[in-house]
Write an enzyme that holds these catalytic residues in place. Sequence first.
Site, PDB file in Angstrom:
ATOM      1  N   ASP A  83       0.850  -1.197   0.000  1.00  0.00           N
ATOM      2  CA  ASP A  83       0.000   0.000   0.000  1.00  0.00           C
ATOM      3  C   ASP A  83       0.885   1.246   0.000  1.00  0.00           C
ATOM      4  O   ASP A  83       1.786   1.360   0.824  1.00  0.00           O
ATOM      5  CB  ASP A  83      -0.884  -0.039   1.257  1.00  0.00           C
ATOM      6  CG  ASP A  83      -1.677   1.257   1.439  1.00  0.00           C
ATOM      7  OD1 ASP A  83      -1.990   1.906   0.421  1.00  0.00           O
ATOM      8  OD2 ASP A  83      -1.985   1.596   2.603  1.00  0.00           O
TER       9      ASP A  83
ATOM     10  N   ASP B  91      -4.189   3.787   2.762  1.00  0.00           N
ATOM     11  CA  ASP B  91      -5.587   3.393   2.996  1.00  0.00           C
ATOM     12  C   ASP B  91      -5.704   1.931   3.438  1.00  0.00           C
ATOM     13  O   ASP B  91      -6.810   1.409   3.584  1.00  0.00           O
ATOM     14  CB  ASP B  91      -6.454   3.672   1.761  1.00  0.00           C
ATOM     15  CG  ASP B  91      -6.060   2.843   0.556  1.00  0.00           C
ATOM     16  OD1 ASP B  91      -5.058   2.083   0.661  1.00  0.00           O
ATOM     17  OD2 ASP B  91      -6.729   2.940  -0.492  1.00  0.00           O
TER      18      ASP B  91
ATOM     19  N   ASP C 253      -1.814  -1.399  -3.786  1.00  0.00           N
ATOM     20  CA  ASP C 253      -2.209  -0.656  -4.987  1.00  0.00           C
ATOM     21  C   ASP C 253      -1.179  -0.801  -6.119  1.00  0.00           C
ATOM     22  O   ASP C 253      -0.111  -1.394  -5.921  1.00  0.00           O
ATOM     23  CB  ASP C 253      -2.448   0.825  -4.640  1.00  0.00           C
ATOM     24  CG  ASP C 253      -1.393   1.369  -3.690  1.00  0.00           C
ATOM     25  OD1 ASP C 253      -0.208   1.143  -3.957  1.00  0.00           O
ATOM     26  OD2 ASP C 253      -1.773   1.999  -2.661  1.00  0.00           O
TER      27      ASP C 253
ATOM     28  N   ASP D  40      -6.073 -11.666 -14.453  1.00  0.00           N
ATOM     29  CA  ASP D  40      -7.086 -12.672 -14.178  1.00  0.00           C
ATOM     30  C   ASP D  40      -8.256 -12.430 -15.124  1.00  0.00           C
ATOM     31  O   ASP D  40      -8.665 -11.289 -15.337  1.00  0.00           O
ATOM     32  CB  ASP D  40      -7.573 -12.529 -12.727  1.00  0.00           C
ATOM     33  CG  ASP D  40      -7.570 -13.851 -11.999  1.00  0.00           C
ATOM     34  OD1 ASP D  40      -8.346 -14.730 -12.406  1.00  0.00           O
ATOM     35  OD2 ASP D  40      -6.804 -13.996 -11.035  1.00  0.00           O
TER      36      ASP D  40
ATOM     37  N   ASP E 234     -10.039 -17.896 -14.763  1.00  0.00           N
ATOM     38  CA  ASP E 234     -10.699 -18.280 -13.522  1.00  0.00           C
ATOM     39  C   ASP E 234     -11.843 -19.273 -13.731  1.00  0.00           C
ATOM     40  O   ASP E 234     -12.682 -19.070 -14.609  1.00  0.00           O
ATOM     41  CB  ASP E 234     -11.262 -16.987 -12.893  1.00  0.00           C
ATOM     42  CG  ASP E 234     -11.861 -17.200 -11.524  1.00  0.00           C
ATOM     43  OD1 ASP E 234     -11.080 -17.424 -10.591  1.00  0.00           O
ATOM     44  OD2 ASP E 234     -13.094 -17.132 -11.394  1.00  0.00           O
TER      45      ASP E 234
ATOM     46  N   GLU F 234      -7.476 -22.242 -14.553  1.00  0.00           N
ATOM     47  CA  GLU F 234      -7.817 -22.919 -13.306  1.00  0.00           C
ATOM     48  C   GLU F 234      -8.861 -23.969 -13.653  1.00  0.00           C
ATOM     49  O   GLU F 234     -10.001 -23.629 -13.970  1.00  0.00           O
ATOM     50  CB  GLU F 234      -8.393 -21.921 -12.298  1.00  0.00           C
ATOM     51  CG  GLU F 234      -8.738 -22.577 -10.973  1.00  0.00           C
ATOM     52  CD  GLU F 234      -9.678 -21.739 -10.104  1.00  0.00           C
ATOM     53  OE1 GLU F 234      -9.541 -21.795  -8.885  1.00  0.00           O
ATOM     54  OE2 GLU F 234     -10.557 -21.048 -10.655  1.00  0.00           O
TER      55      GLU F 234
ATOM     56  N   HIS G  29      -3.737 -17.691  -3.880  1.00  0.00           N
ATOM     57  CA  HIS G  29      -4.611 -16.876  -3.028  1.00  0.00           C
ATOM     58  C   HIS G  29      -5.821 -17.650  -2.505  1.00  0.00           C
ATOM     59  O   HIS G  29      -6.599 -17.102  -1.731  1.00  0.00           O
ATOM     60  CB  HIS G  29      -5.095 -15.662  -3.821  1.00  0.00           C
ATOM     61  CG  HIS G  29      -6.006 -16.065  -4.947  1.00  0.00           C
ATOM     62  ND1 HIS G  29      -5.570 -16.809  -6.024  1.00  0.00           N
ATOM     63  CD2 HIS G  29      -7.327 -15.871  -5.134  1.00  0.00           C
ATOM     64  CE1 HIS G  29      -6.598 -17.046  -6.818  1.00  0.00           C
ATOM     65  NE2 HIS G  29      -7.679 -16.490  -6.309  1.00  0.00           N
ATOM     66  N   ASP G  30      -6.006 -18.890  -2.970  1.00  0.00           N
ATOM     67  CA  ASP G  30      -7.132 -19.705  -2.508  1.00  0.00           C
ATOM     68  C   ASP G  30      -6.699 -20.805  -1.553  1.00  0.00           C
ATOM     69  O   ASP G  30      -7.524 -21.631  -1.144  1.00  0.00           O
ATOM     70  CB  ASP G  30      -7.818 -20.400  -3.699  1.00  0.00           C
ATOM     71  CG  ASP G  30      -8.552 -19.437  -4.595  1.00  0.00           C
ATOM     72  OD1 ASP G  30      -9.026 -18.392  -4.101  1.00  0.00           O
ATOM     73  OD2 ASP G  30      -8.658 -19.727  -5.807  1.00  0.00           O
TER      74      ASP G  30
HETATM   75  C1  GLC Z   1     -11.497 -18.994  -8.468  1.00  0.00           C
HETATM   76  C2  GLC Z   1     -10.665 -17.953  -7.750  1.00  0.00           C
HETATM   77  C3  GLC Z   1     -11.251 -17.709  -6.405  1.00  0.00           C
HETATM   78  C4  GLC Z   1     -12.662 -17.186  -6.590  1.00  0.00           C
HETATM   79  C5  GLC Z   1     -13.492 -18.092  -7.499  1.00  0.00           C
HETATM   80  C6  GLC Z   1     -14.700 -17.378  -8.001  1.00  0.00           C
HETATM   81  O1  GLC Z   1     -11.490 -20.206  -7.837  1.00  0.00           O
HETATM   82  O2  GLC Z   1      -9.332 -18.364  -7.704  1.00  0.00           O
HETATM   83  O3  GLC Z   1     -10.500 -16.824  -5.633  1.00  0.00           O
HETATM   84  O4  GLC Z   1     -13.284 -17.066  -5.355  1.00  0.00           O
HETATM   85  O5  GLC Z   1     -12.795 -18.519  -8.639  1.00  0.00           O
HETATM   86  O6  GLC Z   1     -14.350 -16.432  -8.957  1.00  0.00           O
HETATM   87 CA    CA Z   2      -3.602   1.908  -1.196  1.00  0.00          CA
END
Ligand code: GLC
Ligand code: CA
Length: 601
Positions: free
Chosen positions: A36, A40, A44, A113, A214, A271, A343-344
């Site tokens: 950041d 905030d 970013d 993404d 995704d 994915e 991130h999942d």
């Molecule tokens: C994919 C993403 C995940 C998201 C899901 C719905 O699995 O990696 O973070 O919640 O799709 O878009």
């Molecule tokens: Ca920021």
Amino acid sequence: MNREAGKTGNNLTDAMTRKWWHGKVAYQIYPKSFLDTNGDGIGDLRGILSKLDYLKELGIDIIWLSPIYKSPFVDQGYDIADYYAIAEEFGTMEEFDELLAETKKRDMHIIMDLVINHCSDQHEWFRKALADPEGEYADYFYFRKGKDGNPPSNYRSYFGGSCWEPVPGTDKYYLHMFAREQPDLNWENPGLRQELYDMVNWWLEKGLAGFRIDAIINIKKNLAFPDLEPDGRDGLASCWRMIESARGIGELLEDLKHHTFSQYDAFTVAEVFNMKEGELEEFIGPEGHFSTIFDFSAHSLSDGEHGWYDAPEVEFEKWRKTVIDAQLEIQKYGMEANIIENHDEPRGVSRFLPAYARNAAGAKMLGTVSVLLRGIPFIYQGQEIGMCNAEWNSIQEFDDISTKDQYQVAIEAGLSEKEALTACGRMSRDNARTPVQWSSQKNAGFTTGTPWLKVNDNYKEINVESQEEDPDSVLHYYRKLLALRKSPEYKEVFTYGEFVPVYEDTESIMAYYRVGCGEGTADAGSGAGAAGRMGCAGTRVLVAANFGREAVSLQLEYPVKKVLLSNRTKLSARAEELTLQAQTLILESCEAVVLEVVGDK
Ligand code: GLC
Ligand code: CA
């Protein structure tokens, strides 16, 4: 013991057409948690811009940005309200263009993404659909009549609850595989498809190198939407079982590819869960729908039958077999993208390593065996310093929508609040989403304000700044590891070399060879020149790691030519021990080595 198929007939390089992205290393940025710069509490684009040199020095070629589009952030940007706008929280389109230009200057690429199975309920299309449920835009979504006062079918969404939500003022429902604020887009509608293709091309025209795609397996539905056998206490059935019964996704994916990616030589990494038997070649083969897909096979080992509360611990032997089997299968057709975490997922150090190995040596060891697999390595932010799961003290500390759902699932299954919290703490996606630990300053140097998600308590011990100063740190090690993978001498073997497992019967050892292939001459002019050398026939590299508590002695099968990397001892000391005459290799607990060996006995 050694599953090598024999030295002939296994010419993987020749079987593969060279692509610009082969041999590259990718890095996933989760922008909200990266850095950041305006206080905030939200990462970013300026933060990303300021760290491009850091990423370049690490050895990164391709940066994947998790969604930065305009969004209400119900699912952290995976709910897109405008595909053509940058979220204000992250910055402006000018800053994005600057990011593109600055990465290009550094010979790096950006992929974004692509979330096109669904959009946000705030997207203009959905608002128009609700305003006129009989109109053109209603058919951009799945609007279906209910059955006897109930939803059209009994599917449970990935985030819990029914997949069907009433369309106000009608007897219809709309379909959402994820949150109710993420209505699914109707891919059967050619008009909708064209809108999406135009959008994809708009970004590619701008100079994007490609996309991470995704949840794409979900775009093909079984349009009969049949009721399914319930598989939970809520009387619902997991929605992915409907997806499994759908046929014909290949046609949709080819249509997408031909109208977009293939015209730009874009790199695409999808994915894909729940692929059907025998589909791998169609997905990642020479004419595949995508450049590559992620290998999630090791992650699936901790899928619980009912949720996170019954998620099994990952056992070393199962993990090893899973990784090995996946590699052997994948290399018949193409390459996959290898991850430890994203991130999942919870942090890999906390998930794939036994408790005694959850330290710097362990992080380096896990990194070594993962990064040198055949495929495209994707490093997730913070992995390069060995970030691990956080300690969670209450359910209120979490932000993630699926964590909140899984907490309820656990409580409904009879777990106490404490037990439910422990289950979520172990599996939560927020483990990967805590801010990157840049320094030992307040909030780990991530923000001068209040971070949107709590910082991991261990930031004073694990952070970039202190690791910069320590030549033995995980960070320095990752730099060496990536440099080795991309070095002119070994790039070919690590990119195209065959994966051959070894010492599979030795307890606690994960080991494999990367074996050179190609004649070394045939590829002139095809782009291999970038590696400075053609082919890699005759090169053989051994990657070996000891995940156990005790030292293990291995009988070397080939004479050692050169010690390329070791996570423990100084290279020079290792090199003295491991000469051409060496017969055994002793690996201490949590030790990983990479050795070039004499290819032919
Ligand atoms: C994919 C993403 C995940 C998201 C899901 C719905 O699995 O990696 O973070 O919640 O799709 O878009
Ligand atoms: Ca920021």
